[in-house]
Motif scaffolding. Structure first.
Motif, PDB file in Angstrom:
ATOM      1  N   GLU A   1       0.813  -1.208   0.000  1.00  0.00           N
ATOM      2  CA  GLU A   1       0.000   0.000   0.000  1.00  0.00           C
ATOM      3  C   GLU A   1       0.852   1.266   0.000  1.00  0.00           C
ATOM      4  O   GLU A   1       0.350   2.362  -0.244  1.00  0.00           O
ATOM      5  CB  GLU A   1      -0.979   0.007   1.177  1.00  0.00           C
TER       6      GLU A   1
ATOM      7  N   ARG B   1      -5.319  -0.156  -3.095  1.00  0.00           N
ATOM      8  CA  ARG B   1      -4.052   0.032  -3.807  1.00  0.00           C
ATOM      9  C   ARG B   1      -3.876  -1.003  -4.912  1.00  0.00           C
ATOM     10  O   ARG B   1      -3.403  -0.677  -6.014  1.00  0.00           O
ATOM     11  CB  ARG B   1      -2.881  -0.045  -2.820  1.00  0.00           C
TER      12      ARG B   1
ATOM     13  N   GLU C   1      -5.899   0.115  -7.785  1.00  0.00           N
ATOM     14  CA  GLU C   1      -5.255   1.296  -8.359  1.00  0.00           C
ATOM     15  C   GLU C   1      -4.109   0.895  -9.285  1.00  0.00           C
ATOM     16  O   GLU C   1      -3.894   1.507 -10.334  1.00  0.00           O
ATOM     17  CB  GLU C   1      -4.684   2.153  -7.227  1.00  0.00           C
TER      18      GLU C   1
END
Length: 219
Positions: free
Chosen positions: A101, A132, A135
């Motif tokens: 992260e 994360r 992402e």
């Protein structure tokens, strides 16, 4: 070494034995399925899955390995520098000692292979890790991860109430991600202990649309 690290911190190590070959194979299936195309792959793991993953990398692929434990990270660097399948003309492999992260990169990945013991973390940590992961994936990219079979029932019987509630809350978070993004689940009985492997896919939408939604009126 794995036993020593488990004794030091079982919560972040996640088990008393590394992933077996059957589990590692199912975890790396999304990479194998896309060969021979060059891929960008991220792995959060401690070695056994890396050994299964490296031979699946096509020429021109990139593998970034994230490991927060400094001793595991050093072993991974040794594995990368001595692996017979890695040459200057093959895949590019990097080991980063950090939490996933907190990974600072502009790279986006076709496949993420997670060996993190998510059910050992707090709900807040799990939310950060999963956010994360999504992402870091290309739209249409795949996240593959595992969870041991029966851990919630075992903790309900043996752990404190607070620990059982924490585990249940993490399971609910992961169930929301599974409902929204899962493309498949497999049970690997030939592992100690047996494990489920989940494949999740990031949808082809903008980043602000891929958070899991709660049940009820707000959804």
């Amino acid at each position: 070494m794995f036993l020593i690290e488990a004794a030091r911190d079982l919560r972040t190590t996640g088990a008393i034995a590394p992933s077996g070959t059957s589990l590692a194979r199912v975890l790396t299936d999304p990479v194998r399925a896309q060969a021979p195309h060059p891929l960008a792959v991220l792995e959060a793991g401690t070695g056994p899955v890396t050994r299964a993953l490296i031979p699946q990398l096509s020429r021109g692929s990139r593998l970034d390995i994230v490991e927060a434990n400094p001793r595991f990270a050093e072993r991974l660097r040794h594995l990368v520098t001595t692996h017979p399948r890695l040459t200057a003309a093959s895949a590019q492999v990097n080991v980063r000692q950090t939490y996933v992260e907190q990974l600072d990169t502009d790279q986006r990945y076709d496949v993420i292979v997670s060996g993190l013991p998510l059910t050992n973390f707090t709900p807040v940590q799990v939310e950060r890790i999963m956010a994360r992961y999504l992402e870091l994936l290309h739209p249409g990219g795949t996240l593959t991860y595992f969870a041991y079979v029966g851990t919630r029932k075992a903790r309900a019987l043996t752990a404190s109430r607070a620990e059982a509630r924490r585990h249940a809350a993490v399971d609910e978070i992961m169930a929301a991600y599974q409902r929204t993004y899962a493309t498949g689940r497999w049970t690997v009985w030939a592992n100690v202990p047996p494990a489920y492997v989940w494949h999740l896919r990031r949808p082809l939408v903008s980043a602000d649309q891929f958070e899991p939604q709660p049940d009820g009126a707000s959804r």
